[in-house]
Design a protein around this motif. Structure first.
Motif, PDB file in Angstrom:
ATOM      1  N   ASN A  58      53.977  61.981  47.889  1.00  0.00           N
ATOM      2  CA  ASN A  58      54.825  61.182  48.725  1.00  0.00           C
ATOM      3  C   ASN A  58      54.208  60.522  49.711  1.00  0.00           C
ATOM      4  OD1 ASN A  58      57.041  60.784  46.840  1.00  0.00           O
ATOM      5  ND2 ASN A  58      58.239  62.323  48.099  1.00  0.00           N
ATOM      6  N   ILE A  59      53.296  61.626  50.327  1.00  0.00           N
ATOM      7  CA  ILE A  59      52.598  61.081  51.520  1.00  0.00           C
ATOM      8  C   ILE A  59      51.371  60.285  51.182  1.00  0.00           C
ATOM      9  CG2 ILE A  59      51.095  62.039  53.442  1.00  0.00           C
ATOM     10  CD1 ILE A  59      53.059  64.213  53.835  1.00  0.00           C
ATOM     11  N   THR A  60      50.554  60.775  50.222  1.00  0.00           N
ATOM     12  CA  THR A  60      49.667  60.107  49.471  1.00  0.00           C
ATOM     13  C   THR A  60      49.829  58.818  49.205  1.00  0.00           C
ATOM     14  OG1 THR A  60      48.437  62.269  48.977  1.00  0.00           O
ATOM     15  CG2 THR A  60      47.617  60.279  47.825  1.00  0.00           C
ATOM     16  N   ALA A  61      51.043  58.484  48.495  1.00  0.00           N
ATOM     17  CA  ALA A  61      51.502  57.316  47.809  1.00  0.00           C
ATOM     18  C   ALA A  61      51.909  56.358  48.990  1.00  0.00           C
ATOM     19  CB  ALA A  61      52.585  57.405  46.900  1.00  0.00           C
ATOM     20  N   ALA A  62      52.394  56.725  50.029  1.00  0.00           N
ATOM     21  CA  ALA A  62      52.874  56.112  51.097  1.00  0.00           C
ATOM     22  C   ALA A  62      51.534  55.200  52.004  1.00  0.00           C
ATOM     23  CB  ALA A  62      53.615  56.820  52.369  1.00  0.00           C
ATOM     24  N   ARG A  63      50.458  56.034  51.558  1.00  0.00           N
ATOM     25  CA  ARG A  63      49.201  55.459  52.467  1.00  0.00           C
ATOM     26  C   ARG A  63      48.372  54.832  51.610  1.00  0.00           C
ATOM     27  NH1 ARG A  63      47.723  60.971  55.565  1.00  0.00           N
ATOM     28  NH2 ARG A  63      49.297  61.245  57.036  1.00  0.00           N
ATOM     29  N   ARG A  64      48.659  54.679  50.430  1.00  0.00           N
ATOM     30  CA  ARG A  64      47.808  53.988  49.526  1.00  0.00           C
ATOM     31  C   ARG A  64      48.574  53.012  48.424  1.00  0.00           C
ATOM     32  NH1 ARG A  64      45.222  59.046  49.238  1.00  0.00           N
ATOM     33  NH2 ARG A  64      43.139  59.075  50.057  1.00  0.00           N
ATOM     34  N   PRO A  65      48.276  51.722  48.920  1.00  0.00           N
ATOM     35  CA  PRO A  65      48.918  50.714  48.109  1.00  0.00           C
ATOM     36  C   PRO A  65      48.760  50.875  46.519  1.00  0.00           C
ATOM     37  CG  PRO A  65      47.856  49.671  49.790  1.00  0.00           C
ATOM     38  CD  PRO A  65      47.546  51.102  49.887  1.00  0.00           C
ATOM     39  N   ALA A  66      47.762  51.406  46.231  1.00  0.00           N
ATOM     40  CA  ALA A  66      47.476  51.680  44.702  1.00  0.00           C
ATOM     41  C   ALA A  66      48.224  52.399  44.178  1.00  0.00           C
ATOM     42  CB  ALA A  66      45.869  51.988  44.581  1.00  0.00           C
ATOM     43  N   CYS A  67      48.885  53.455  45.076  1.00  0.00           N
ATOM     44  CA  CYS A  67      49.910  54.631  44.247  1.00  0.00           C
ATOM     45  C   CYS A  67      51.305  54.038  44.331  1.00  0.00           C
ATOM     46  CB  CYS A  67      49.785  55.832  45.271  1.00  0.00           C
ATOM     47  SG  CYS A  67      47.812  56.344  45.061  1.00  0.00           S
ATOM     48  N   LEU A  68      51.582  52.756  44.503  1.00  0.00           N
ATOM     49  CA  LEU A  68      52.889  52.229  44.625  1.00  0.00           C
ATOM     50  C   LEU A  68      53.851  52.705  43.616  1.00  0.00           C
ATOM     51  CD1 LEU A  68      54.636  50.961  46.585  1.00  0.00           C
ATOM     52  CD2 LEU A  68      54.069  48.692  45.483  1.00  0.00           C
ATOM     53  N   HIS A  69      53.391  53.063  42.159  1.00  0.00           N
ATOM     54  CA  HIS A  69      54.021  53.383  41.040  1.00  0.00           C
ATOM     55  C   HIS A  69      54.843  54.368  41.184  1.00  0.00           C
ATOM     56  CE1 HIS A  69      50.310  55.575  40.584  1.00  0.00           C
ATOM     57  NE2 HIS A  69      51.000  56.474  39.846  1.00  0.00           N
ATOM     58  N   PHE A  71      56.503  55.659  44.001  1.00  0.00           N
ATOM     59  CA  PHE A  71      57.815  55.051  44.517  1.00  0.00           C
ATOM     60  C   PHE A  71      58.564  54.285  43.421  1.00  0.00           C
ATOM     61  CE2 PHE A  71      55.334  55.694  48.600  1.00  0.00           C
ATOM     62  CZ  PHE A  71      56.251  56.441  49.150  1.00  0.00           C
ATOM     63  N   ILE A  72      58.093  53.589  42.842  1.00  0.00           N
ATOM     64  CA  ILE A  72      58.923  52.970  41.750  1.00  0.00           C
ATOM     65  C   ILE A  72      59.532  53.858  40.620  1.00  0.00           C
ATOM     66  CG2 ILE A  72      58.616  51.215  40.018  1.00  0.00           C
ATOM     67  CD1 ILE A  72      56.742  49.661  41.480  1.00  0.00           C
ATOM     68  N   LEU A  73      58.615  54.764  40.425  1.00  0.00           N
ATOM     69  CA  LEU A  73      59.201  55.859  39.340  1.00  0.00           C
ATOM     70  C   LEU A  73      60.121  56.588  40.289  1.00  0.00           C
ATOM     71  CD1 LEU A  73      55.811  56.975  37.670  1.00  0.00           C
ATOM     72  CD2 LEU A  73      57.879  55.766  36.612  1.00  0.00           C
ATOM     73  N   LYS A  74      59.959  56.895  41.241  1.00  0.00           N
ATOM     74  CA  LYS A  74      61.132  57.572  42.014  1.00  0.00           C
ATOM     75  C   LYS A  74      62.508  57.046  42.161  1.00  0.00           C
ATOM     76  CE  LYS A  74      60.499  58.577  46.219  1.00  0.00           C
ATOM     77  NZ  LYS A  74      60.085  59.490  47.432  1.00  0.00           N
ATOM     78  N   ILE A  75      62.341  55.797  42.174  1.00  0.00           N
ATOM     79  CA  ILE A  75      63.540  54.765  42.433  1.00  0.00           C
ATOM     80  C   ILE A  75      64.251  54.779  41.122  1.00  0.00           C
ATOM     81  CG2 ILE A  75      64.395  52.486  42.797  1.00  0.00           C
ATOM     82  CD1 ILE A  75      62.207  52.566  45.131  1.00  0.00           C
ATOM     83  N   GLY A  76      63.511  54.690  40.140  1.00  0.00           N
ATOM     84  CA  GLY A  76      63.807  54.427  38.746  1.00  0.00           C
ATOM     85  C   GLY A  76      64.490  55.683  38.471  1.00  0.00           C
ATOM     86  N   ILE A  77      64.017  56.895  38.388  1.00  0.00           N
ATOM     87  CA  ILE A  77      64.547  58.248  38.072  1.00  0.00           C
ATOM     88  C   ILE A  77      65.750  58.606  39.026  1.00  0.00           C
ATOM     89  CG2 ILE A  77      63.991  60.701  38.118  1.00  0.00           C
ATOM     90  CD1 ILE A  77      61.190  59.986  37.311  1.00  0.00           C
ATOM     91  N   SER A  78      65.646  58.256  40.297  1.00  0.00           N
ATOM     92  CA  SER A  78      67.094  58.368  41.147  1.00  0.00           C
ATOM     93  C   SER A  78      68.195  57.492  40.578  1.00  0.00           C
ATOM     94  CB  SER A  78      66.818  57.951  42.386  1.00  0.00           C
ATOM     95  OG  SER A  78      65.770  58.899  43.194  1.00  0.00           O
ATOM     96  N   HIS A  79      67.852  56.176  39.927  1.00  0.00           N
ATOM     97  CA  HIS A  79      68.872  55.338  39.722  1.00  0.00           C
ATOM     98  C   HIS A  79      69.601  56.038  38.191  1.00  0.00           C
ATOM     99  CE1 HIS A  79      70.904  51.914  38.773  1.00  0.00           C
ATOM    100  NE2 HIS A  79      70.479  51.667  37.669  1.00  0.00           N
TER     101      HIS A  79
END
Length: 117
Positions: A58-69, A71-79
């Motif tokens: 999560n920390i790595t994804a927050a620091r790199r825009p290329a790893c935005l997927h 966060f999108i996967l996490k939101i989708g799985i939570s939904h």
């Protein structure tokens, strides 16, 4: 009581397996408490390491825009998890909080949050 740790008793010092149906399983000697504690400790350690790795991702994804997927996967799985949780509520679970409206809410949840994959 310490000797019974992780042991569903059928006779003193003996246990049935966890998957027995209506006490029909064969009795076997109880595992040593040290073994049970070590297996539980190993499971806790694995869960802690998994949580640590997910936090680092999560920390790595927050620091790199290329790893935005991630966060999108996490939101989708939570939904999807939330939809399943609401859809699986039974009427009797809603009665204490919603009274006579619980039946209507049950059907609304089942219809609104149903997901057949």
């Amino acid at each position: 009581a310490g000797a019974d740790l992780g042991c569903y008793r059928c006779a003193p010092g003996f246990a049935r397996g966890d998957g027995t149906f209506h006490d029909r399983g064969a009795c076997s000697p109880c595992p040593r408490p040290e073994w049970t504690i070590s297996v539980a400790g190993l499971a806790v350690l694995i869960v802690v390491l998994l949580a640590f790795c997910l936090a680092r991702l999560n920390i790595t994804a927050a620091r790199r825009p290329a790893c935005l997927h991630a966060f999108i996967l996490k939101i989708g799985i939570s939904h999807l998890f939330l939809m399943h949780s609401f859809e699986s509520l039974m009427e009797w679970e809603l009665v204490p909080g919603f009274g006579s409206a619980s039946l209507v809410l049950r059907y609304l949840f089942a219809g609104a949050f149903a997901w057949d994959g």
